[in-house]
Design an enzyme around this catalytic site. Structure first.
Site, PDB file in Angstrom:
ATOM      1  N   ASN A  17     -12.716  -3.298   2.601  1.00  0.00           N
ATOM      2  CA  ASN A  17     -13.696  -2.216   2.683  1.00  0.00           C
ATOM      3  C   ASN A  17     -14.644  -2.325   1.489  1.00  0.00           C
ATOM      4  O   ASN A  17     -14.195  -2.492   0.358  1.00  0.00           O
ATOM      5  CB  ASN A  17     -12.983  -0.861   2.665  1.00  0.00           C
ATOM      6  CG  ASN A  17     -12.095  -0.657   3.886  1.00  0.00           C
ATOM      7  OD1 ASN A  17     -12.443  -1.062   4.986  1.00  0.00           O
ATOM      8  ND2 ASN A  17     -10.938  -0.048   3.691  1.00  0.00           N
ATOM      9  N   ASP A  56       0.852  -1.197   0.000  1.00  0.00           N
ATOM     10  CA  ASP A  56       0.000   0.000   0.000  1.00  0.00           C
ATOM     11  C   ASP A  56       0.890   1.250   0.000  1.00  0.00           C
ATOM     12  O   ASP A  56       1.890   1.313   0.711  1.00  0.00           O
ATOM     13  CB  ASP A  56      -0.894  -0.004   1.247  1.00  0.00           C
ATOM     14  CG  ASP A  56      -2.060   0.957   1.112  1.00  0.00           C
ATOM     15  OD1 ASP A  56      -3.212   0.489   1.056  1.00  0.00           O
ATOM     16  OD2 ASP A  56      -1.820   2.185   1.066  1.00  0.00           O
ATOM     17  N   ILE A  57       0.517   2.227  -0.804  1.00  0.00           N
ATOM     18  CA  ILE A  57       1.313   3.449  -0.941  1.00  0.00           C
ATOM     19  C   ILE A  57       1.264   4.286   0.348  1.00  0.00           C
ATOM     20  O   ILE A  57       2.151   5.109   0.595  1.00  0.00           O
ATOM     21  CB  ILE A  57       0.809   4.267  -2.161  1.00  0.00           C
ATOM     22  CG1 ILE A  57       1.920   5.115  -2.751  1.00  0.00           C
ATOM     23  CG2 ILE A  57      -0.423   5.084  -1.833  1.00  0.00           C
ATOM     24  CD1 ILE A  57       1.583   5.704  -4.123  1.00  0.00           C
ATOM     25  N   GLN A  87     -14.677   2.341   1.367  1.00  0.00           N
ATOM     26  CA  GLN A  87     -13.897   1.959   0.184  1.00  0.00           C
ATOM     27  C   GLN A  87     -13.549   3.189  -0.650  1.00  0.00           C
ATOM     28  O   GLN A  87     -14.415   4.031  -0.906  1.00  0.00           O
ATOM     29  CB  GLN A  87     -14.699   0.955  -0.667  1.00  0.00           C
ATOM     30  CG  GLN A  87     -13.894   0.396  -1.838  1.00  0.00           C
ATOM     31  CD  GLN A  87     -14.647  -0.704  -2.583  1.00  0.00           C
ATOM     32  OE1 GLN A  87     -15.798  -1.019  -2.281  1.00  0.00           O
ATOM     33  NE2 GLN A  87     -13.988  -1.275  -3.582  1.00  0.00           N
ATOM     34  N   HIS A 138      -6.824  -5.836   2.181  1.00  0.00           N
ATOM     35  CA  HIS A 138      -5.665  -5.305   2.900  1.00  0.00           C
ATOM     36  C   HIS A 138      -5.126  -6.399   3.819  1.00  0.00           C
ATOM     37  O   HIS A 138      -5.907  -7.101   4.472  1.00  0.00           O
ATOM     38  CB  HIS A 138      -6.070  -4.123   3.794  1.00  0.00           C
ATOM     39  CG  HIS A 138      -6.582  -2.933   3.063  1.00  0.00           C
ATOM     40  ND1 HIS A 138      -5.788  -1.869   2.734  1.00  0.00           N
ATOM     41  CD2 HIS A 138      -7.815  -2.624   2.597  1.00  0.00           C
ATOM     42  CE1 HIS A 138      -6.516  -0.945   2.111  1.00  0.00           C
ATOM     43  NE2 HIS A 138      -7.753  -1.378   2.021  1.00  0.00           N
ATOM     44  N   HIS A 152     -10.115  -5.345  -3.232  1.00  0.00           N
ATOM     45  CA  HIS A 152      -8.782  -5.582  -2.680  1.00  0.00           C
ATOM     46  C   HIS A 152      -8.897  -5.970  -1.212  1.00  0.00           C
ATOM     47  O   HIS A 152      -9.755  -5.458  -0.493  1.00  0.00           O
ATOM     48  CB  HIS A 152      -7.883  -4.345  -2.825  1.00  0.00           C
ATOM     49  CG  HIS A 152      -8.493  -3.078  -2.338  1.00  0.00           C
ATOM     50  ND1 HIS A 152      -9.435  -2.378  -3.061  1.00  0.00           N
ATOM     51  CD2 HIS A 152      -8.332  -2.395  -1.183  1.00  0.00           C
ATOM     52  CE1 HIS A 152      -9.809  -1.312  -2.377  1.00  0.00           C
ATOM     53  NE2 HIS A 152      -9.149  -1.298  -1.226  1.00  0.00           N
TER      54      HIS A 152
HETATM   55  P1  5GP Z   1      -9.702   1.327   0.332  1.00  0.00           P
HETATM   56  O1  5GP Z   1      -9.940   2.513   1.217  1.00  0.00           O
HETATM   57  O2  5GP Z   1     -10.378   1.458  -1.000  1.00  0.00           O
HETATM   58  O3  5GP Z   1      -9.974   0.010   1.004  1.00  0.00           O
HETATM   59  O4  5GP Z   1      -8.139   1.274   0.117  1.00  0.00           O
HETATM   60  C1  5GP Z   1      -7.483   1.829  -0.958  1.00  0.00           C
HETATM   61  C2  5GP Z   1      -6.016   1.762  -0.621  1.00  0.00           C
HETATM   62  O5  5GP Z   1      -5.276   1.971  -1.798  1.00  0.00           O
HETATM   63  C3  5GP Z   1      -5.568   2.826   0.376  1.00  0.00           C
HETATM   64  O6  5GP Z   1      -5.026   2.195   1.532  1.00  0.00           O
HETATM   65  C4  5GP Z   1      -4.504   3.626  -0.381  1.00  0.00           C
HETATM   66  O7  5GP Z   1      -3.404   3.974   0.420  1.00  0.00           O
HETATM   67  C5  5GP Z   1      -4.105   2.662  -1.488  1.00  0.00           C
HETATM   68  N1  5GP Z   1      -3.676   3.324  -2.716  1.00  0.00           N
HETATM   69  C6  5GP Z   1      -4.292   4.364  -3.340  1.00  0.00           C
HETATM   70  N2  5GP Z   1      -3.631   4.681  -4.463  1.00  0.00           N
HETATM   71  C7  5GP Z   1      -2.555   3.818  -4.551  1.00  0.00           C
HETATM   72  C8  5GP Z   1      -1.508   3.660  -5.504  1.00  0.00           C
HETATM   73  O8  5GP Z   1      -1.403   4.360  -6.510  1.00  0.00           O
HETATM   74  N3  5GP Z   1      -0.617   2.676  -5.252  1.00  0.00           N
HETATM   75  C9  5GP Z   1      -0.688   1.861  -4.144  1.00  0.00           C
HETATM   76  N4  5GP Z   1       0.254   0.933  -4.005  1.00  0.00           N
HETATM   77  N5  5GP Z   1      -1.682   1.988  -3.241  1.00  0.00           N
HETATM   78  C10 5GP Z   1      -2.601   2.960  -3.435  1.00  0.00           C
END
Ligand code: 5GP
Ligand code: ZN
Length: 111
Positions: A86, A30-31, A93, A101, A99
């Site tokens: 999420n 994760d970034i 989300q 985590h 995805h």
């Molecule tokens: P969500 O909130 O949708 O469950 O999680 C999305 C996740 O994607 C977040 O934890 C965010 O840090 C990660 N993320 C967003 N953009 C990028 C990206 O360009 N590269 C990577 N490796 N992770 C990302």
């Protein structure tokens, strides 16, 4: 899905720190990590969210779950880890490509 961030990562159009890749799954860090180790496991097929998965995805979802402990261990999470999916606005989300985590390596708050 041309304007999906994670589909672009799968296509190699956006770089990632890859953890694992197979024909059907990709895992990458994760970034914006919430723990010392934090990566995500995603299907290469674009499924927007968990509640849009179907019975035909049963094997794929099972493989995602079974991969998590293997990769967690490889990444040094020998003491356990947390998995989070999420789903939708109510689940917080942000990226609409399914995805999971996987994170740990520090004491986590109770859910
Ligand atoms: P969500 O909130 O949708 O469950 O999680 C999305 C996740 O994607 C977040 O934890 C965010 O840090 C990660 N993320 C967003 N953009 C990028 C990206 O360009 N590269 C990577 N490796 N992770 C990302
Ligand atoms: Zn996608």
């Amino acid at each position: 899905m041309t304007d999906c961030l994670f589909c672009k990562i799968i296509a190699g159009e956006i770089p990632c720190r890859k953890v694992y890749e197979s024909e059907e799954l990709l895992a990458f860090h994760d970034i914006n990590p919430v723990a010392p180790v934090h990566f995500m496991i995603i299907p290469k097929e674009h499924i927007a969210r968990l509640d849009e998965a179907h019975a035909r995805h049963e094997l794929l979802l099972g493989r995602m779950l079974l991969l998590a402990p293997l990769l967690a261990k490889e990444q040094g999470l020998t003491d356990g880890f947390r998995t989070v999916i999420n789903t939708g606005p109510g689940g917080g989300q942000e990226v609409y490509h399914l995805h999971m985590h996987v994170f740990g390596g520090a004491s986590l708050h109770r859910l």
